[in-house]
Design a protein around this motif. Structure first.
Motif, PDB file in Angstrom:
ATOM      1  N   ALA A  49      -3.161   1.300  -9.409  1.00 41.12           N
ATOM      2  CA  ALA A  49      -3.015   1.036  -7.984  1.00 41.12           C
ATOM      3  C   ALA A  49      -1.961   1.973  -7.417  1.00 41.12           C
ATOM      4  N   SER A  50      -2.085   2.240  -6.119  1.00 36.87           N
ATOM      5  CA  SER A  50      -1.083   3.056  -5.442  1.00 36.87           C
ATOM      6  C   SER A  50      -0.926   2.567  -4.013  1.00 36.87           C
ATOM      7  N   ILE A  51       0.233   2.893  -3.445  1.00 35.82           N
ATOM      8  CA  ILE A  51       0.532   2.459  -2.089  1.00 35.82           C
ATOM      9  C   ILE A  51       1.321   3.546  -1.378  1.00 35.82           C
ATOM     10  N   TYR A  52       0.945   3.791  -0.125  1.00 37.58           N
ATOM     11  CA  TYR A  52       1.708   4.711   0.690  1.00 37.58           C
ATOM     12  C   TYR A  52       2.823   3.937   1.387  1.00 37.58           C
ATOM     13  N   THR A  53       4.026   4.427   1.204  1.00 39.30           N
ATOM     14  CA  THR A  53       5.190   3.669   1.664  1.00 39.30           C
ATOM     15  C   THR A  53       5.352   3.704   3.172  1.00 39.30           C
ATOM     16  N   ASP A  54       4.695   4.631   3.864  1.00 33.50           N
ATOM     17  CA  ASP A  54       4.866   4.677   5.312  1.00 33.50           C
ATOM     18  C   ASP A  54       3.952   3.695   6.045  1.00 33.50           C
ATOM     19  N   ASP A  55       2.752   3.468   5.517  1.00 34.17           N
ATOM     20  CA  ASP A  55       1.850   2.561   6.228  1.00 34.17           C
ATOM     21  C   ASP A  55       1.287   1.445   5.335  1.00 34.17           C
ATOM     22  N   SER A  56       1.735   1.389   4.100  1.00 27.46           N
ATOM     23  CA  SER A  56       1.318   0.356   3.132  1.00 27.46           C
ATOM     24  C   SER A  56      -0.162   0.393   2.793  1.00 27.46           C
ATOM     25  N   SER A  57      -0.833   1.493   3.073  1.00 31.07           N
ATOM     26  CA  SER A  57      -2.233   1.577   2.647  1.00 31.07           C
ATOM     27  C   SER A  57      -2.270   1.606   1.121  1.00 31.07           C
ATOM     28  N   ALA A  58      -3.180   0.836   0.570  1.00 35.93           N
ATOM     29  CA  ALA A  58      -3.210   0.633  -0.867  1.00 35.93           C
ATOM     30  C   ALA A  58      -4.567   1.009  -1.451  1.00 35.93           C
ATOM     31  N   TYR A  59      -4.556   1.422  -2.704  1.00 33.64           N
ATOM     32  CA  TYR A  59      -5.756   1.836  -3.401  1.00 33.64           C
ATOM     33  C   TYR A  59      -5.742   1.220  -4.799  1.00 33.64           C
ATOM     34  N   TYR A  60      -6.936   0.874  -5.284  1.00 30.50           N
ATOM     35  CA  TYR A  60      -7.042   0.187  -6.563  1.00 30.50           C
ATOM     36  C   TYR A  60      -8.150   0.782  -7.417  1.00 30.50           C
ATOM     37  N   ALA A  61      -7.940   0.727  -8.712  1.00 32.60           N
ATOM     38  CA  ALA A  61      -9.022   1.031  -9.631  1.00 32.60           C
ATOM     39  C   ALA A  61     -10.041  -0.101  -9.583  1.00 32.60           C
ATOM     40  N   ASP A  62     -11.297   0.234  -9.789  1.00 32.40           N
ATOM     41  CA  ASP A  62     -12.347  -0.788  -9.764  1.00 32.40           C
ATOM     42  C   ASP A  62     -12.077  -1.890 -10.779  1.00 32.40           C
ATOM     43  N   SER A  63     -11.465  -1.528 -11.887  1.00 25.42           N
ATOM     44  CA  SER A  63     -11.238  -2.492 -12.963  1.00 25.42           C
ATOM     45  C   SER A  63     -10.244  -3.587 -12.591  1.00 25.42           C
ATOM     46  N   VAL A  64      -9.465  -3.370 -11.524  1.00 27.14           N
ATOM     47  CA  VAL A  64      -8.453  -4.374 -11.168  1.00 27.14           C
ATOM     48  C   VAL A  64      -8.626  -4.925  -9.762  1.00 27.14           C
ATOM     49  N   LYS A  65      -9.595  -4.412  -9.018  1.00 26.37           N
ATOM     50  CA  LYS A  65      -9.807  -4.895  -7.648  1.00 26.37           C
ATOM     51  C   LYS A  65     -10.059  -6.390  -7.630  1.00 26.37           C
ATOM     52  N   GLY A  66      -9.401  -7.061  -6.717  1.00 20.15           N
ATOM     53  CA  GLY A  66      -9.554  -8.502  -6.591  1.00 20.15           C
ATOM     54  C   GLY A  66      -8.644  -9.297  -7.499  1.00 20.15           C
ATOM     55  N   ARG A  67      -7.999  -8.621  -8.461  1.00 20.52           N
ATOM     56  CA  ARG A  67      -7.102  -9.320  -9.382  1.00 20.52           C
ATOM     57  C   ARG A  67      -5.651  -8.851  -9.236  1.00 20.52           C
ATOM     58  N   PHE A  68      -5.474  -7.581  -8.958  1.00 21.59           N
ATOM     59  CA  PHE A  68      -4.128  -7.000  -8.829  1.00 21.59           C
ATOM     60  C   PHE A  68      -3.845  -6.701  -7.374  1.00 21.59           C
ATOM     61  N   THR A  69      -2.579  -6.844  -6.993  1.00 21.20           N
ATOM     62  CA  THR A  69      -2.139  -6.502  -5.645  1.00 21.20           C
ATOM     63  C   THR A  69      -0.853  -5.687  -5.715  1.00 21.20           C
ATOM     64  N   ILE A  70      -0.857  -4.536  -5.074  1.00 15.53           N
ATOM     65  CA  ILE A  70       0.349  -3.712  -4.999  1.00 15.53           C
ATOM     66  C   ILE A  70       1.004  -3.947  -3.641  1.00 15.53           C
ATOM     67  N   SER A  71       2.314  -4.044  -3.649  1.00 12.91           N
ATOM     68  CA  SER A  71       3.048  -4.273  -2.398  1.00 12.91           C
ATOM     69  C   SER A  71       4.402  -3.594  -2.501  1.00 12.91           C
ATOM     70  N   GLN A  72       5.117  -3.596  -1.391  1.00 13.66           N
ATOM     71  CA  GLN A  72       6.412  -2.936  -1.395  1.00 13.66           C
ATOM     72  C   GLN A  72       7.435  -3.718  -0.592  1.00 13.66           C
ATOM     73  N   ASP A  73       8.675  -3.526  -0.941  1.00 18.68           N
ATOM     74  CA  ASP A  73       9.808  -3.990  -0.153  1.00 18.68           C
ATOM     75  C   ASP A  73      10.600  -2.728   0.203  1.00 18.68           C
ATOM     76  N   SER A  74      10.389  -2.234   1.406  1.00 20.93           N
ATOM     77  CA  SER A  74      10.991  -0.961   1.797  1.00 20.93           C
ATOM     78  C   SER A  74      12.509  -1.025   1.780  1.00 20.93           C
ATOM     79  N   ALA A  75      13.053  -2.161   2.144  1.00 19.91           N
ATOM     80  CA  ALA A  75      14.515  -2.291   2.201  1.00 19.91           C
ATOM     81  C   ALA A  75      15.136  -2.132   0.817  1.00 19.91           C
ATOM     82  N   LYS A  76      14.369  -2.496  -0.209  1.00 16.21           N
ATOM     83  CA  LYS A  76      14.862  -2.413  -1.587  1.00 16.21           C
ATOM     84  C   LYS A  76      14.311  -1.206  -2.323  1.00 16.21           C
ATOM     85  N   ASN A  77      13.482  -0.392  -1.643  1.00 20.25           N
ATOM     86  CA  ASN A  77      12.821   0.740  -2.316  1.00 20.25           C
ATOM     87  C   ASN A  77      12.149   0.278  -3.607  1.00 20.25           C
ATOM     88  N   THR A  78      11.468  -0.830  -3.509  1.00 21.29           N
ATOM     89  CA  THR A  78      10.852  -1.444  -4.686  1.00 21.29           C
ATOM     90  C   THR A  78       9.369  -1.682  -4.429  1.00 21.29           C
TER      91      THR A  78
END
Length: 118
Positions: A49-78
């Motif tokens: 999975a990947s996420i763009y930190t400016d707009d939070s657009s996210a991308y997933y491998a087919d093998s994990v779609k619907g099961r994994f979620t990528i997210s960010q906390d910009s204030a913590k750079n995490t």
């Protein structure tokens, strides 16, 4: 100097959940994307999975779609990877990475091991 520190790996039974964290620091301002990869010894590395930190657009491998979620906390750079409904085939070393876009995630962390038992 870019630093990525992953945490949250561990052992879980199939069907369980884990949340991985990746705290990033020291990266250039043009690094707009963070992501997670996984690798099993002897097999090719897989982008999870990947996420763009400016707009939070996210991308997933087919093998994990619907099961994994990528997210960010910009204030913590995490960046987080919430992994639900885990399967034994999700067992791997998981690496966090950062870069200018999802095709060039060029700086990697040390990895955190996820083990899913049947």
């Amino acid at each position: 100097q870019v630093q990525l520190v992953e945490s949250g790996g561990g052992s879980v039974q199939a069907g369980g959940s884990l949340r991985l964290s990746c705290a990033a620091s020291g990266y250039p301002a043009n690094y707009k994307c963070m992501g997670w990869f996984r690798q099993v010894p002897g097999l090719e590395r897989e982008g999870v999975a990947s996420i763009y930190t400016d707009d939070s657009s996210a991308y997933y491998a087919d093998s994990v779609k619907g099961r994994f979620t990528i997210s960010q906390d910009s204030a913590k750079n995490t960046v987080y990877l919430q992994m639900n409904s885990l399967k034994p085939e999700d067992t791997a070393m998981y690496y966090c990475a950062v870069g200018p876009n999802r095709e060039y995630l060029e700086v990697w962390g040390q990895g955190t091991l996820v083990t899913v038992s049947a």
